[in-house]
Enzyme design. Sequence first.
Site, PDB file in Angstrom:
ATOM      1  N   CYS A 122      -3.310 -52.735 -16.116  1.00 59.31           N
ATOM      2  CA  CYS A 122      -2.042 -53.612 -16.280  1.00 59.31           C
ATOM      3  C   CYS A 122      -1.970 -54.181 -17.680  1.00 59.31           C
ATOM      4  O   CYS A 122      -0.941 -54.558 -18.324  1.00 59.31           O
ATOM      5  CB  CYS A 122      -2.490 -55.018 -15.310  1.00 59.31           C
ATOM      6  SG  CYS A 122      -2.417 -54.697 -13.412  1.00 59.31           S
ATOM      7  N   CYS A 203       3.955 -51.569  -9.690  1.00 55.66           N
ATOM      8  CA  CYS A 203       3.943 -50.292  -9.766  1.00 55.66           C
ATOM      9  C   CYS A 203       3.812 -49.548  -8.478  1.00 55.66           C
ATOM     10  O   CYS A 203       3.025 -50.113  -7.483  1.00 55.66           O
ATOM     11  CB  CYS A 203       2.705 -49.845 -10.687  1.00 55.66           C
ATOM     12  SG  CYS A 203       3.059 -50.490 -12.584  1.00 55.66           S
ATOM     13  N   CYS A 231      -1.669 -59.931 -12.376  1.00 56.80           N
ATOM     14  CA  CYS A 231      -1.663 -58.810 -13.380  1.00 56.80           C
ATOM     15  C   CYS A 231      -2.299 -59.282 -14.681  1.00 56.80           C
ATOM     16  O   CYS A 231      -2.484 -58.755 -15.618  1.00 56.80           O
ATOM     17  CB  CYS A 231      -0.711 -57.872 -13.400  1.00 56.80           C
ATOM     18  SG  CYS A 231       1.144 -58.700 -14.010  1.00 56.80           S
TER      19      CYS A 231
END
EC number: 1.8.4.10
Length: 252
Positions: A122, A203, A231
């Site tokens: 991340c 993602c 994240c």
Amino acid sequence: MSAIALYARASAGFDAKLEHTLGLLRAAAAEHPGTIVQATSLGVEDMVLTHLIAEQRLPIAIATLETGKLHAQTLALIPTIEQRYGLAVELFRPQAESVIHFVRDHGERAMFESIALRKACCGLRKMEPLGRMLAARTAWVTGLRREQSDARGEVPERDRDDAGRLKLNPLADWSWGDVWHFVATREVPYNPLHDEFMPSIGCEPCTRAIAVGEPFRAGRWWWEDEIAKECGLHVKHEEDETAAVSMIGSAR
């Protein structure tokens, strides 16, 4: 069944919430001429904000993090925004060399190996590009809502990030039903993955559909403890985040 059919239910006082949100956006745009950006994840909340920015012709730039791991359906929203609203979407991608070295040293599935590696991923795919997105900005707009998770339950409408920039969260008090009511009544384009029970979309490797009764963000990093599920984009002063991001350098 579509997300609109399932969720579009305005809460009491929705019209007042909408006017308040518009007031926040107008004020922030006036306070930060030429230096304010909407950092859109291309999720449904951010699509609502993009629609409002375009509809009101507010001088707020639109930018997103193209991590290299997004779903095709998410990426398809970029040209949709540009064509529908006539707004350019700024793309901020990770540094190619950093990604190459990280994948070489830790593999494509490093995020499943440990929380530290997931946060490092991340870090290079989101945090470093976000830094570039915000470098010349004095304010940014997000789609954070208090209802999204316990960790976001105290999200303020106006905040300051670690660099002192204004961080505006104009949908903070909107409900999930409010969001979809707006989408339905204004015909706002949205990610079709929301129709597949993905309320929070990140993602591709790190997102799954949720089951009935699960929290909004249960489909994000579902293999981790609930407390770890950020994240870093919306976290302040978190020591383990810094440690994880530092692993990027060790991968070079």
